[in-house]
Design a protein around this motif. Sequence first.
Motif, PDB file in Angstrom:
ATOM      1  N   SER A   7      29.252  42.376  75.403  1.00 51.87           N
ATOM      2  CA  SER A   7      28.440  43.596  75.339  1.00 51.87           C
ATOM      3  C   SER A   7      28.066  43.863  73.889  1.00 51.87           C
ATOM      4  CB  SER A   7      29.208  44.781  75.921  1.00 51.87           C
ATOM      5  OG  SER A   7      30.410  44.995  75.212  1.00 51.87           O
ATOM      6  N   LEU A   8      26.809  44.215  73.687  1.00 53.54           N
ATOM      7  CA  LEU A   8      26.285  44.334  72.329  1.00 53.54           C
ATOM      8  C   LEU A   8      26.326  45.758  71.811  1.00 53.54           C
ATOM      9  CD1 LEU A   8      23.131  42.027  72.475  1.00 53.54           C
ATOM     10  CD2 LEU A   8      25.376  41.502  71.511  1.00 53.54           C
ATOM     11  N   GLN A   9      26.574  45.841  70.538  1.00 52.43           N
ATOM     12  CA  GLN A   9      26.321  47.052  69.774  1.00 52.43           C
ATOM     13  C   GLN A   9      25.340  46.677  68.670  1.00 52.43           C
ATOM     14  OE1 GLN A   9      30.070  48.487  68.286  1.00 52.43           O
ATOM     15  NE2 GLN A   9      30.775  49.180  70.297  1.00 52.43           N
ATOM     16  N   TYR A  10      24.857  47.677  67.966  1.00 53.06           N
ATOM     17  CA  TYR A  10      23.904  47.407  66.903  1.00 53.06           C
ATOM     18  C   TYR A  10      24.360  48.124  65.633  1.00 53.06           C
ATOM     19  CZ  TYR A  10      20.989  45.747  70.700  1.00 53.06           C
ATOM     20  OH  TYR A  10      20.521  45.050  71.787  1.00 53.06           O
ATOM     21  N   SER A  26      26.878  55.690  62.127  1.00 58.48           N
ATOM     22  CA  SER A  26      28.161  55.648  62.819  1.00 58.48           C
ATOM     23  C   SER A  26      28.180  56.685  63.940  1.00 58.48           C
ATOM     24  CB  SER A  26      29.298  55.923  61.834  1.00 58.48           C
ATOM     25  OG  SER A  26      30.547  55.867  62.482  1.00 58.48           O
ATOM     26  N   PRO A  27      28.663  56.283  65.117  1.00 57.05           N
ATOM     27  CA  PRO A  27      29.109  54.944  65.484  1.00 57.05           C
ATOM     28  C   PRO A  27      27.926  54.020  65.738  1.00 57.05           C
ATOM     29  CG  PRO A  27      29.211  56.393  67.384  1.00 57.05           C
ATOM     30  CD  PRO A  27      28.816  57.254  66.226  1.00 57.05           C
ATOM     31  N   ASN A  28      28.217  52.723  65.896  1.00 65.61           N
ATOM     32  CA  ASN A  28      27.161  51.766  66.192  1.00 65.61           C
ATOM     33  C   ASN A  28      26.493  52.107  67.524  1.00 65.61           C
ATOM     34  OD1 ASN A  28      27.594  50.241  63.873  1.00 65.61           O
ATOM     35  ND2 ASN A  28      29.003  48.814  64.889  1.00 65.61           N
ATOM     36  N   PRO A  29      25.175  52.247  67.557  1.00 61.38           N
ATOM     37  CA  PRO A  29      24.509  52.521  68.834  1.00 61.38           C
ATOM     38  C   PRO A  29      24.641  51.339  69.779  1.00 61.38           C
ATOM     39  CG  PRO A  29      22.894  52.107  67.099  1.00 61.38           C
ATOM     40  CD  PRO A  29      24.223  52.176  66.430  1.00 61.38           C
ATOM     41  N   THR A  30      24.692  51.651  71.079  1.00 60.67           N
ATOM     42  CA  THR A  30      24.768  50.595  72.099  1.00 60.67           C
ATOM     43  C   THR A  30      23.426  50.391  72.800  1.00 60.67           C
ATOM     44  OG1 THR A  30      25.525  52.238  73.706  1.00 60.67           O
ATOM     45  CG2 THR A  30      27.222  51.007  72.508  1.00 60.67           C
ATOM     46  N   THR A  35      18.641  57.717  65.873  1.00 62.31           N
ATOM     47  CA  THR A  35      17.957  58.649  64.982  1.00 62.31           C
ATOM     48  C   THR A  35      18.728  58.777  63.681  1.00 62.31           C
ATOM     49  OG1 THR A  35      17.088  59.923  66.854  1.00 62.31           O
ATOM     50  CG2 THR A  35      17.117  61.009  64.703  1.00 62.31           C
ATOM     51  N   LEU A  36      18.028  58.650  62.578  1.00 62.08           N
ATOM     52  CA  LEU A  36      18.633  58.869  61.261  1.00 62.08           C
ATOM     53  C   LEU A  36      18.461  60.337  60.920  1.00 62.08           C
ATOM     54  CD1 LEU A  36      17.246  55.719  59.373  1.00 62.08           C
ATOM     55  CD2 LEU A  36      19.358  55.946  60.691  1.00 62.08           C
ATOM     56  N   GLU A  37      19.561  61.026  60.707  1.00 65.01           N
ATOM     57  CA  GLU A  37      19.518  62.456  60.485  1.00 65.01           C
ATOM     58  C   GLU A  37      19.901  62.812  59.060  1.00 65.01           C
ATOM     59  OE1 GLU A  37      22.116  64.002  63.469  1.00 65.01           O
ATOM     60  OE2 GLU A  37      20.615  63.855  65.075  1.00 65.01           O
ATOM     61  N   SER A  38      19.644  64.079  58.706  1.00 63.01           N
ATOM     62  CA  SER A  38      20.012  64.634  57.391  1.00 63.01           C
ATOM     63  C   SER A  38      19.398  63.839  56.240  1.00 63.01           C
ATOM     64  CB  SER A  38      21.543  64.692  57.240  1.00 63.01           C
ATOM     65  OG  SER A  38      22.109  65.491  58.261  1.00 63.01           O
ATOM     66  N   LEU A  39      18.151  63.400  56.424  1.00 60.14           N
ATOM     67  CA  LEU A  39      17.455  62.676  55.368  1.00 60.14           C
ATOM     68  C   LEU A  39      16.733  63.665  54.458  1.00 60.14           C
ATOM     69  CD1 LEU A  39      15.921  59.762  57.467  1.00 60.14           C
ATOM     70  CD2 LEU A  39      18.144  59.840  56.311  1.00 60.14           C
ATOM     71  N   GLN A  40      16.264  63.171  53.334  1.00 58.19           N
ATOM     72  CA  GLN A  40      15.494  63.989  52.408  1.00 58.19           C
ATOM     73  C   GLN A  40      14.006  63.858  52.750  1.00 58.19           C
ATOM     74  OE1 GLN A  40      16.465  63.119  48.299  1.00 58.19           O
ATOM     75  NE2 GLN A  40      18.614  62.724  48.798  1.00 58.19           N
ATOM     76  N   LEU A  41      13.382  65.004  53.048  1.00 58.75           N
ATOM     77  CA  LEU A  41      11.967  64.971  53.407  1.00 58.75           C
ATOM     78  C   LEU A  41      11.142  64.444  52.240  1.00 58.75           C
ATOM     79  CD1 LEU A  41      11.552  68.368  55.301  1.00 58.75           C
ATOM     80  CD2 LEU A  41      11.812  66.083  56.272  1.00 58.75           C
TER      81      LEU A  41
END
Length: 280
Positions: A7-10, A26-30, A35-41
């Motif tokens: 079974s794969l994770q990414y 984190s954790p690795n999506p399955t 979605t990458l959150e809390s980034l700088q606009l």
Amino acid sequence: TVQHDLSLQYQVDYRVSGSTTWGTVSPNPTSTSTTLESLQLGTTYEVRVRAVSDVGSGPWSNTLSRTAVDIPDQVIAVTLTRTVTTNQPSLNVSWTAPQSDRTIQYYQVDYRVRDSTTWSRASPNPTTTSTTLKNLQLGTTYEVRVRAVSDVGKGAWSDTSSATTLNAPCPEGYCNVRGICMTQGDEYICECSKVYSGDRCQEGPDLTQLELMDEMSTAMTRNQALQLVSLWKGTNPKDLFYKELETATGYVVDFGELIYKITIETSLLEAMTWRIEKYV
């Protein structure tokens, strides 16, 4: 025999463009998205992905770069205006466009009968800040919400606004053509013109409340007197549209902005002498 769980994770790594340090989601999506959150606009990020199993890690994907932008802000100031057309009530919905880093592609407008658990969606999705909800139920309270959609995603729903649709238009002549008929809930309300009164504008007018502007008297028939009033007002007798009230002493002709009282002064065999008074 060695059993392997395939079974794969990414593993998803990202960093600010030009940086030498990678961060890892984190954790690795399955599944094949995250979605990458809390980034700088307004900041450009580089992203790479690889598959991971208990056997090991696959090769990294090509690195992609994108500038972080935000979804549209919440829609505000949703306004509902009630209308009725051909016995079918409608709600005109308008709102203020929210702030958005990207061009707003369209809006989603949901509506439902109050206390219902099921929302309906206006179709097609409006691309401007207004739309009309048609073919609604008479005298029914509806709740409406709106959100903006860009290529980045969907903004938050607006606060819910509500309004009760109008009833069917008033029956013809309900206010005796001397007033404006409006619907209020399940009732018809007459707003009487000039000095007419009564729940259906059936009483009046009381000319003592008006100002006498001018008066004349002349021998003529009743119809000639009515035509003279029309000429005095400056309209064509052939196109005369008047509201006539017969009283014990004569007639009252109501043009809306002016009221004429026509009474008999003397009654001779060959002609009647009519007195015409103009009130405002």
